[in-house]
Scaffold this active site. Structure first.
Site, PDB file in Angstrom:
ATOM      1  N   ASP A 245       0.849  -1.182   0.000  1.00  0.00           N
ATOM      2  CA  ASP A 245       0.000   0.000   0.000  1.00  0.00           C
ATOM      3  C   ASP A 245       0.890   1.238   0.000  1.00  0.00           C
ATOM      4  OD1 ASP A 245      -2.424   1.250  -0.057  1.00  0.00           O
ATOM      5  OD2 ASP A 245      -2.723   1.207   2.111  1.00  0.00           O
TER       6      ASP A 245
ATOM      7  N   GLU B 201     -10.425   3.873   3.548  1.00  0.00           N
ATOM      8  CA  GLU B 201      -9.497   4.566   2.663  1.00  0.00           C
ATOM      9  C   GLU B 201      -9.866   4.175   1.238  1.00  0.00           C
ATOM     10  OE1 GLU B 201      -5.345   4.009   3.864  1.00  0.00           O
ATOM     11  OE2 GLU B 201      -5.663   5.622   5.345  1.00  0.00           O
TER      12      GLU B 201
ATOM     13  N   GLU C 278      -9.088   3.820  -2.471  1.00  0.00           N
ATOM     14  CA  GLU C 278      -7.829   3.696  -3.192  1.00  0.00           C
ATOM     15  C   GLU C 278      -8.051   2.988  -4.525  1.00  0.00           C
ATOM     16  OE1 GLU C 278      -4.685   1.982  -0.871  1.00  0.00           O
ATOM     17  OE2 GLU C 278      -5.361   2.912   1.002  1.00  0.00           O
TER      18      GLU C 278
ATOM     19  N   ASP D 226      -9.244   0.226   1.968  1.00  0.00           N
ATOM     20  CA  ASP D 226      -8.272  -0.193   2.982  1.00  0.00           C
ATOM     21  C   ASP D 226      -8.805   0.233   4.354  1.00  0.00           C
ATOM     22  OD1 ASP D 226      -5.860  -1.028   4.127  1.00  0.00           O
ATOM     23  OD2 ASP D 226      -4.978   0.961   3.914  1.00  0.00           O
TER      24      ASP D 226
END
Lengths: 390, 390
Positions: free
Chosen positions: B105, B178, B180, B212
């Site tokens: 990540d 998150e 992404e 995430d």
């Protein structure tokens, strides 16, 4: 044949570690080591579970199967092992013993964490506030876990010394080792499930030696705020023989006193400290003897912590202890500690040395006590440094 | 049958994403989505490469094969697709599309990194000194990457607020997302080999949406000095459809100006910025529209950095961008930013909200432009929060 086992072999019938081997012209398969012989398990036990190039299917079977197979092997080696199933260890090639699922690296030595704290943050307390409350860890790169003997190409990347204005690109100038013990998960766990400290033996199959090669200059520049990345991900060497937990019963010792007392999920009824003595040889000379028994956090605590948030485990997951360092200078498991950041060279081959040079070879070995009073051996984690690629 | 494709489908013939699906009573296998249909590739192309529950064998074949198969599918869907190979998308179950090797990540949004810097280190410069020199990243837990729709059990662990004397154990009180974009490696690389930015298209097969999930309280207490661990490792959701890079040609845009100029190994001739527009829906209400085109580092730079130290890649490796945040408040891809650490709640369902509550559902979607002027869709990354286990 009757396999003769010298008293000081390290690979007697109390050890019986598993690995994956091949002989010239054959495909890799599971074997067990006894003295200087490898026993082909698929042949000796007539079981296709072992006719594969990985321990994973066996790992996934769980503890009842591990115990049963160990009993069958013990019975086998007490008698006449079929000649066709026996190979001299000098004539086999060893491979990665299992397919690594996730690789987690902990930081469980108080001496190591304190030393690095003093080196990197000389004006602050050596241990960060969280260190005695939880086993600090992070995920490493599973795909670059390599078997002992794999050459280690010096990694390149960004480095910036404190007195440099900007980073530059080039080969690492502070290539280091980390002597660690790694634990191999057999029985996994489901998402959302926790593995309590008391269930350690149900889930962990065995242990290997780990050399977590570290490029300290890459690491120092990159590691804030998300932790080590390229400074570690280029290679991690493991020993080819997985020593079953069942072989380590006589090595169990209490962990050091933990103060403050850990939160309940980390408390151990039956502690999993391990009296494993490491040796670090640098170009053939022993430079350190890291004592695993000094580790603050036990592997059962590491696994309980790793899964307390519900993270699942898979057969073949590997978690390592972090660098093993004892209180003495010659007990430090990383050269950055042993040479105090390069300021206090050690003598190797008559020369003052700090970090690794091209051509250097590092060999990790370790032994642990057995019930009969001998010591069992873990096999080697060896690597030689090749020059950086242009 | 002739599959009818509405102009606004998002899954027209310029998209053709790959996934792994099953119908009741059948085993999972590879399919391609067109409009509201899933085409069973093993059946439609009569190719056993796709009669498996994972894209990995196809990924490992390399770009020539990917291009050839895409051409065959394009030809197929221009004509009459055999009825037996076509399933309504509403009648299939989607699975994890590939076996995840290593999961990395990154932290590639300047707005996100600056926002978190301001929140966590209010008295210092928002960006750390290394941030504009390299794409900061770390390894996450590959074994807990789950397909969209998997329920997310609230993780428990150690939390210590700044005003608390000692950590306590319990369910996360600051559960976050998150948003992404993730990139799926097809062709791997050998140990010691680098993947230059110019070889991105040879190695990366496609992209997925990534959520995430992050427990900010666990993360804040644990993350020094080795980075996020249990605060992230409990689950990472990905969308079920892998959009091939070949479908994203019209979405390519320049990355923002990079100043200072990156070191040569990170310089791009042909930039890989991507105009992918995200939408974050919280219990059905859109709360943010993170713009991927704002990302400072491109995925080609991420992969070049990831391998510059010689780390090898495998088919199925996943690397994600890190939270996507734009300059505007409603462009922030994590709730910790959107609500400024919880100090500025947003209204969801008429209520002021900061972090996730049990029962909440978050849906990530995203679109990208195509050559014909329509927009393609990535599929959803969805998850609903279940209460912590006792």
């Amino acid at each position: 044949m009757i396999i003769d086992v010298p008293a000081d072999s390290g690979y007697g019938r109390e050890n019986l570690p598993y690995g994956v081997f091949s002989t010239p012209g054959t495909t890799p398969r599971v074997g067990v080591r006894l003295a200087d012989r490898v026993i082909d398990l698929a042949a000796a036990l007539d079981d296709p579970l072992f006719a594969v190039p990985s321990l994973n299917p066996f790992l996934a079977r769980g503890k009842e199967c591990w115990d049963e197979v160990r009993a069958r092997i013990t019975e086998l080696v007490d008698g006449d092992v079929p000649d066709a199933a026996v190979h001299p260890v000098a004539e086999v090639t060893m491979h990665l013993p299992f397919d690594v699922g996730d690789y987690v690296d902990f930081y469980a030595s108080e001496h190591h964490a304190s030393n690095l704290g003093r080196l990197f943050r000389p004006d602050a307390a050596p241990l960060l506030p969280n260190w005695k409350h939880l086993p600090v860890g992070y995920h490493g790169r599973a795909g670059t876990v390599v078997p002992s003997g794999t050459p280690i190409v010096r990694p390149s990347g960004q480095r910036k010394a404190p007195d440099e204005a900007a980073p530059s690109y080039g080969p690492s100038r502070r290539l280091d080792i980390e002597a660690e013990l790694g634990f191999v998960v057999g029985t996994g766990s489901r998402l959302g499930e926790r593995i309590p400290v008391s269930a350690f033996e149900e889930h962990v199959f065995g242990a290997v030696l780990v050399n977590d090669w570290s490029a300290r200059d890459l690491q120092a520049w990159e590691y804030v705020p998300l932790g080590p990345f390229l400074g570690k991900s280029f290679a991690t060497s493991i020993s080819p023989w997985v020593v079953p937990l069942a072989a380590l019963r006589a090595a169990r010792v209490p962990t050091p006193v933990q103060d403050p007392e850990p939160l309940p999920y980390l408390r151990e009824g039956d502690p999993w400290g391990l009296d494993v003595e490491f040796s670090v040889r640098w170009n053939g000379e022993e430079v350190s003897r890291p004592p695993y028994r000094e580790m603050y956090w036990s592997p059962a605590q590491m696994l309980a912590h790793l899964t307390v948030n519900g993270a699942s485990c898979r057969p073949g997951d590997l978690f390592a202890s972090g660098t093993i360092s004892g209180p003495g200078k010659e007990e430090r498991g990383a050269f950055i500690e042993l040479t105090w950041g390069g300021a206090e060279p050690v003598r190797v081959g008559g020369e003052p040395r700090t970090f690794l040079e091209d051509g250097d070879e590092v060999v990790l070995t370790a032994t642990a006590p057995t019930a009969s009073g001998t010591r069992l051996a873990f096999g080697e984690a060896t690597g030689r440094i090749l020059p950086a690629r242009p």
